[in-house]
Design a protein around this motif. Sequence first.
Motif, PDB file in Angstrom:
ATOM      1  N   LYS A  61       0.882  -1.258   0.071  1.00 52.02           N
ATOM      2  CA  LYS A  61       0.048   0.041   0.019  1.00 52.02           C
ATOM      3  C   LYS A  61       0.801   1.337   0.114  1.00 52.02           C
ATOM      4  O   LYS A  61       0.367   2.215  -0.456  1.00 52.02           O
ATOM      5  N   ALA A  62       2.086   1.134   0.766  1.00 48.84           N
ATOM      6  CA  ALA A  62       2.976   2.457   0.904  1.00 48.84           C
ATOM      7  C   ALA A  62       3.487   2.834  -0.331  1.00 48.84           C
ATOM      8  O   ALA A  62       3.940   2.132  -1.157  1.00 48.84           O
ATOM      9  N   GLN A  63       3.815   4.184  -0.651  1.00 49.50           N
ATOM     10  CA  GLN A  63       4.411   4.572  -1.583  1.00 49.50           C
ATOM     11  C   GLN A  63       5.885   4.730  -1.503  1.00 49.50           C
ATOM     12  O   GLN A  63       6.689   4.893  -2.582  1.00 49.50           O
ATOM     13  N   SER A  64       6.328   5.010  -0.179  1.00 45.76           N
ATOM     14  CA  SER A  64       7.566   5.156   0.062  1.00 45.76           C
ATOM     15  C   SER A  64       7.759   4.740   1.534  1.00 45.76           C
ATOM     16  O   SER A  64       7.130   4.171   2.180  1.00 45.76           O
ATOM     17  N   GLN A  65       9.167   4.534   1.727  1.00 46.26           N
ATOM     18  CA  GLN A  65       9.495   3.991   2.845  1.00 46.26           C
ATOM     19  C   GLN A  65       9.228   4.744   4.308  1.00 46.26           C
ATOM     20  O   GLN A  65       8.884   4.194   5.302  1.00 46.26           O
ATOM     21  N   PHE A  66       9.201   6.069   4.062  1.00 42.89           N
ATOM     22  CA  PHE A  66       8.396   6.957   4.917  1.00 42.89           C
ATOM     23  C   PHE A  66       6.916   6.636   5.174  1.00 42.89           C
ATOM     24  O   PHE A  66       6.420   6.521   6.385  1.00 42.89           O
ATOM     25  N   ALA A  89       5.572   3.935   4.733  1.00 41.14           N
ATOM     26  CA  ALA A  89       5.556   2.602   5.280  1.00 41.14           C
ATOM     27  C   ALA A  89       5.756   2.749   6.759  1.00 41.14           C
ATOM     28  O   ALA A  89       5.095   1.830   7.649  1.00 41.14           O
ATOM     29  N   MET A  90       6.830   3.524   7.305  1.00 44.41           N
ATOM     30  CA  MET A  90       7.002   3.743   8.587  1.00 44.41           C
ATOM     31  C   MET A  90       5.735   4.360   9.360  1.00 44.41           C
ATOM     32  O   MET A  90       5.338   3.972  10.455  1.00 44.41           O
ATOM     33  N   GLN A  91       5.323   5.390   8.723  1.00 41.81           N
ATOM     34  CA  GLN A  91       3.971   6.039   9.210  1.00 41.81           C
ATOM     35  C   GLN A  91       2.860   5.013   9.445  1.00 41.81           C
ATOM     36  O   GLN A  91       2.193   4.899  10.552  1.00 41.81           O
ATOM     37  N   MET A  92       2.677   4.020   8.450  1.00 42.73           N
ATOM     38  CA  MET A  92       1.611   3.073   8.838  1.00 42.73           C
ATOM     39  C   MET A  92       1.820   2.146   9.768  1.00 42.73           C
ATOM     40  O   MET A  92       1.008   1.523  10.453  1.00 42.73           O
ATOM     41  N   THR A  93       3.081   1.807   9.822  1.00 42.60           N
ATOM     42  CA  THR A  93       3.568   0.974  10.926  1.00 42.60           C
ATOM     43  C   THR A  93       3.381   1.328  12.158  1.00 42.60           C
ATOM     44  O   THR A  93       2.711   0.645  13.199  1.00 42.60           O
ATOM     45  N   PHE A  94       3.578   2.701  12.492  1.00 47.71           N
ATOM     46  CA  PHE A  94       3.373   3.431  13.741  1.00 47.71           C
ATOM     47  C   PHE A  94       1.701   3.345  14.083  1.00 47.71           C
ATOM     48  O   PHE A  94       1.407   3.395  15.230  1.00 47.71           O
ATOM     49  N   PHE A  95       1.072   3.633  12.921  1.00 49.42           N
ATOM     50  CA  PHE A  95      -0.329   3.672  13.045  1.00 49.42           C
ATOM     51  C   PHE A  95      -0.963   2.282  13.500  1.00 49.42           C
ATOM     52  O   PHE A  95      -1.988   2.224  14.341  1.00 49.42           O
ATOM     53  N   VAL A  96      -0.346   1.447  13.212  1.00 46.64           N
ATOM     54  CA  VAL A  96      -0.789  -0.214  13.752  1.00 46.64           C
ATOM     55  C   VAL A  96      -0.273  -0.576  14.962  1.00 46.64           C
ATOM     56  O   VAL A  96      -0.881  -0.821  15.888  1.00 46.64           O
TER      57      VAL A  96
END
Length: 367
Positions: free
Chosen positions: A276-281, A283-290
């Motif tokens: 789903k993520a378009q960039s590594q940043f 991906a890290m945001q979505m990881t923190f959200f989970v």
Amino acid sequence: MNLRRLSAIVVKEMRQMRRDRITLAMIVGIPVMQLILFGYAINLNLRGLSAGVADQANTAGSRAVVMDMVATGVIDPAVSATAPQELMERLRRGEISVGIVIPPDFERRRFDGREAVQVLVDGSDTVVQSAAIQLAQLPLVTTPTSNLKSQRTGEEQVSVVAFYNPERRSAINIVPGLIGVILTMTMVLFTGVAIVRERERGNMELLIATPVSRSELMIGKVLPYAAIGLVQTTLVLALGVWLFEVPVRGSVLDVYLASVLLVLANLTLGLLISTKAQSQFQAMQMTFFVFLPSILLSGFMFPFAGMPTIVQWLAELFPLTHFLRLIRGVMLRGAGLWELWPDVLALLAFTAVMMTLAISRFRKRLD
């Protein structure tokens, strides 16, 4: 300092943030999530602890004692047993948190002023243990001994016996949970940036040209990190036993099997994020959200039983919730994985669903 150039940069950044829907969602979502979680879901006053009752006296007085305890709202009598041994077995399997034992000679004990009611509690959770002690302190003050607290309730002597952690050491409760927290944070993050990193570094073109299928690529991404997860499990487990003297009452093999289940669940979740993520940043945001709701709602920091029912249903969606039940059951109560099969099945189902979604979303192309 040129204000015109400065304002142009500010406008450009604001437009970029407006186009970045994930960042915009984080700006609004994180404060809203924290407010709701801490204000509504997190409750340190435990209510509705699953309890078992073994009323061997079955008199009007014994039933009145049980009704008085239920009236406090601290316990919810979910199980009826015939003997204390049955309650202890259910405690070990994690089916109940509190057991109420009333002996056959209850009336005689009450008349003599002896211990007439016994409260058995799963002491592996220190918050639950504290709630059970308060339950026994209905009207008067408790007189503590070493690991047994007793007092007169009306005319009954009520004693609380804590199993698995009678000393109420916080490390015994926290260290097993830390295995899950560390694995959740690292495994989701590692795989969350996996596919995105391949795309940003230009390696996706090479993978597209190979005959590797989507399933092979996804599973190949997961397996190396699974080994890393086992290394982390070993490290936390060894340090916990060495530094904090945390017991491992169950099978060490079951500890590793439970860890493998969590590792696979988190890795597949990370893969889905990476599609789903378009960039590594991002991906890290979505990881923190989970990660934030996982650690708050799983029962690691705050008691699970104190949360509203709808929040408990939401917490069941997180792998960490089920892993905490498994690891504490195995390490602290000596239970086997086969006795905790509902949480095992939940982790397996989560892994299967996440992997299926990740494979279906991934396309071997750049657009």
